[in-house]
Design an enzyme around this catalytic site. Structure first.
Site, PDB file in Angstrom:
ATOM      1  CB  SER A 165      -2.923  13.825 -11.767  1.00 27.61           C
ATOM      2  OG  SER A 165      -3.713  14.032 -10.608  1.00 27.61           O
ATOM      3  CE1 TYR A 225      -5.679  14.912  -6.006  1.00 30.66           C
ATOM      4  CE2 TYR A 225      -7.956  15.342  -6.638  1.00 30.66           C
ATOM      5  CZ  TYR A 225      -7.037  14.625  -5.901  1.00 30.66           C
ATOM      6  OH  TYR A 225      -7.457  13.625  -5.063  1.00 30.66           O
ATOM      7  CB  VAL A 275       4.910   6.889  -5.736  1.00 31.10           C
ATOM      8  CG1 VAL A 275       4.380   5.995  -4.652  1.00 31.10           C
ATOM      9  CG2 VAL A 275       4.286   8.277  -5.679  1.00 31.10           C
ATOM     10  CB  VAL A 295      -0.912   0.027   1.251  1.00 27.72           C
ATOM     11  CG1 VAL A 295      -1.810   1.270   1.235  1.00 27.72           C
ATOM     12  CG2 VAL A 295      -1.771  -1.241   1.325  1.00 27.72           C
ATOM     13  N   GLY A 313       1.263   5.505   0.125  1.00 27.03           N
ATOM     14  CA  GLY A 313       0.521   6.541   0.856  1.00 27.03           C
ATOM     15  C   GLY A 313      -0.073   5.984   2.132  1.00 27.03           C
ATOM     16  CB  ALA A 314       0.757   2.846   3.871  1.00 26.54           C
ATOM     17  N   GLY A 315       0.844   6.078   5.156  1.00 27.44           N
ATOM     18  CA  GLY A 315       1.048   6.765   6.433  1.00 27.44           C
ATOM     19  C   GLY A 315      -0.100   7.646   6.855  1.00 27.44           C
ATOM     20  CB  SER A 316      -1.787  10.058   5.906  1.00 28.65           C
ATOM     21  OG  SER A 316      -2.783  11.007   6.169  1.00 28.65           O
TER      22      SER A 316
HETATM   23  P1  NAP Z   1      -3.531  11.920   2.784  1.00 31.35           P
HETATM   24  O1  NAP Z   1      -4.129  11.657   4.114  1.00 31.35           O
HETATM   25  O2  NAP Z   1      -2.806  13.185   2.543  1.00 31.35           O
HETATM   26  O3  NAP Z   1      -2.612  10.665   2.403  1.00 31.35           O
HETATM   27  C1  NAP Z   1      -1.745  10.667   1.299  1.00 31.35           C
HETATM   28  C2  NAP Z   1      -0.446  10.016   1.727  1.00 31.35           C
HETATM   29  O4  NAP Z   1       0.409   9.927   0.577  1.00 31.35           O
HETATM   30  C3  NAP Z   1       0.317  10.852   2.772  1.00 31.35           C
HETATM   31  O5  NAP Z   1       0.794  10.027   3.800  1.00 31.35           O
HETATM   32  C4  NAP Z   1       1.451  11.441   1.950  1.00 31.35           C
HETATM   33  O6  NAP Z   1       2.599  11.727   2.701  1.00 31.35           O
HETATM   34  C5  NAP Z   1       1.705  10.321   0.979  1.00 31.35           C
HETATM   35  N1  NAP Z   1       2.512  10.778  -0.144  1.00 31.35           N
HETATM   36  C6  NAP Z   1       2.507  11.995  -0.744  1.00 31.35           C
HETATM   37  N2  NAP Z   1       3.410  12.031  -1.724  1.00 31.35           N
HETATM   38  C7  NAP Z   1       4.011  10.811  -1.752  1.00 31.35           C
HETATM   39  C8  NAP Z   1       5.038  10.242  -2.541  1.00 31.35           C
HETATM   40  N3  NAP Z   1       5.655  10.945  -3.505  1.00 31.35           N
HETATM   41  N4  NAP Z   1       5.411   8.964  -2.306  1.00 31.35           N
HETATM   42  C9  NAP Z   1       4.816   8.253  -1.326  1.00 31.35           C
HETATM   43  N5  NAP Z   1       3.850   8.739  -0.523  1.00 31.35           N
HETATM   44  C10 NAP Z   1       3.447  10.008  -0.745  1.00 31.35           C
HETATM   45  O7  NAP Z   1      -4.687  11.885   1.691  1.00 31.35           O
HETATM   46  P2  NAP Z   1      -5.823  10.774   1.406  1.00 31.35           P
HETATM   47  O8  NAP Z   1      -7.112  11.469   1.432  1.00 31.35           O
HETATM   48  O9  NAP Z   1      -5.619   9.553   2.192  1.00 31.35           O
HETATM   49  O10 NAP Z   1      -5.479  10.475  -0.118  1.00 31.35           O
HETATM   50  C11 NAP Z   1      -5.201   9.172  -0.586  1.00 31.35           C
HETATM   51  C12 NAP Z   1      -5.505   9.135  -2.069  1.00 31.35           C
HETATM   52  O11 NAP Z   1      -6.905   9.349  -2.254  1.00 31.35           O
HETATM   53  C13 NAP Z   1      -4.796  10.236  -2.867  1.00 31.35           C
HETATM   54  O12 NAP Z   1      -4.379   9.708  -4.089  1.00 31.35           O
HETATM   55  C14 NAP Z   1      -5.882  11.264  -3.064  1.00 31.35           C
HETATM   56  O13 NAP Z   1      -5.660  12.040  -4.201  1.00 31.35           O
HETATM   57  C15 NAP Z   1      -7.110  10.375  -3.188  1.00 31.35           C
HETATM   58  N6  NAP Z   1      -8.382  11.032  -2.929  1.00 31.35           N
HETATM   59  C16 NAP Z   1      -8.654  11.578  -1.721  1.00 31.35           C
HETATM   60  C17 NAP Z   1      -9.882  12.196  -1.527  1.00 31.35           C
HETATM   61  C18 NAP Z   1     -10.271  12.845  -0.220  1.00 31.35           C
HETATM   62  O14 NAP Z   1     -11.287  13.572  -0.199  1.00 31.35           O
HETATM   63  N7  NAP Z   1      -9.578  12.615   0.865  1.00 31.35           N
HETATM   64  C19 NAP Z   1     -10.811  12.246  -2.570  1.00 31.35           C
HETATM   65  C20 NAP Z   1     -10.492  11.672  -3.780  1.00 31.35           C
HETATM   66  C21 NAP Z   1      -9.271  11.051  -3.957  1.00 31.35           C
HETATM   67  P3  NAP Z   1       2.816  13.243   3.211  1.00 31.35           P
HETATM   68  O15 NAP Z   1       1.682  13.536   4.152  1.00 31.35           O
HETATM   69  O16 NAP Z   1       4.161  13.164   3.870  1.00 31.35           O
HETATM   70  O17 NAP Z   1       2.789  14.101   1.984  1.00 31.35           O
END
Ligand code: NAP
Length: 255
Positions: free
Chosen positions: A168, A165, A72, A13, A15-18
């Protein structure tokens, strides 16, 4: 022997830290998978393994789960993840969740080349690099698998301030569909998940006014929870979705 929808499988997984990635680790481990939690922040990935995954399993220790530092968008870092995966586990990867993602929002007229490129590098190219690396191993070793790419509903309908965004995330859907067509013959399924607005750190920068306006357009009248998306990810990872590939599934509360 742990029971569950994905018992005995290995789940990588990103982005597994959050947020959604962390919740995916939690649910997949609850369902019996061994998890490799990879994130830009190693400490956050470790926290996922220690605080979330193990407890979610009801295990007394952190079991076989592993945390890996990963960017990544960086080829060498992706290679390192593959090597760590192969070294730590004799078994092959059968579940890959691409959840790493960033936003760099701005009005298109003010958007810098750098912010455009960064978002494409992480969200689109990063997903490609991970998919290609693990699909190569799975196809060469004839290991069936399931790849789940996290796109966004914004990739379908667009959003103010998110030309980079949304591009992408639309790209992730197209790439998922193409990869599904190429990888089906190896027994590898590839699907995309399109979340609406989910309550994670990534949306903390959304101003309250905008958030209120969004909520008015959500028939279920609330933000989604990361675990709700993770349950869909676990379904797509499992054999319960054995005839689903190349799909792009909305999870938006009706937004
Ligand atoms: P999040 O809580 O910010 O989690 C994203 C994680 O990815 C963070 O731990 C971040 O680390 C990590 N990350 C960023 N850049 C990275 C890299 N280059 N290599 C490896 N890890 C990296 O956001 P989330 O809501 O869980 O998002 C997860 C996915 O769902 C994303 O692709 C997002 O675009 C998508 N998404 C989210 C939503 C929403 O409303 N939340 C809606 C649609 C889609 P850092 O914190 O250190 O940057």
């Amino acid at each position: 022997m742990v029971a569950g929808m994905v018992a005995g499988r290995l789940a990588v997984v990103t982005g597994a830290g959050s947020g959604i990635g962390r919740a995916a680790c939690q649910v997949l481990s609850r369902e019996g998978a061994t998890v490799i939690a990879a994130d830009k922040s190693y400490d956050s990935a470790v926290d996922t393994i220690k605080t979330h995954t193990a407890l979610a399993c009801g295990a007394s220790d952190i079991g076989d789960h592993t945390a890996v530092e990963l960017d990544v968008a960086d080829q060498a870092s992706v290679k390192n993840l593959v090597q760590t995966t192969l070294k730590h586990y004799k078994t092959r990867s059968t579940i890959v969740v691409n959840s790493a993602g960033i936003t760099r929002d701005n009005w298109m007229l003010k958007l810098s080349d750098e912010d455009f490129d960064n978002v494409m590098d992480v969200n689109l190219k990063g997903t490609f690099l991970i998919m290609r690396a693990f699909a190569k191993i799975m196809s060469e070793t004839q290991t069936p698998g399931s790849i789940i790419n996290i796109s966004s509903i914004v990739g379908k309908y667009g959003n103010l301030g998110q030309t980079n965004y949304s591009a992408s995330k639309a790209g992730v859907v197209g790439m998922t569909q193409s990869a599904a067509q190429e990888l089906g013959k190896f027994g590898i399924r590839v699907n995309a998940v399109l979340p609406g607005f989910i309550d994670t750190p990534i949306i903390k920068t959304v101003p309250d006014k905008v958030r209120e306006a969004i909520l008015k357009q959500v028939p279920l009248g609330r933000l989604g929870e990361a675990t709700e998306v993770a349950e869909l990810i676990a379904f797509l990872a499992s054999d319960k979705s054995s005839f689903i590939t190349g799909a792009a599934i909305d999870i938006t509360g009706g937004y």
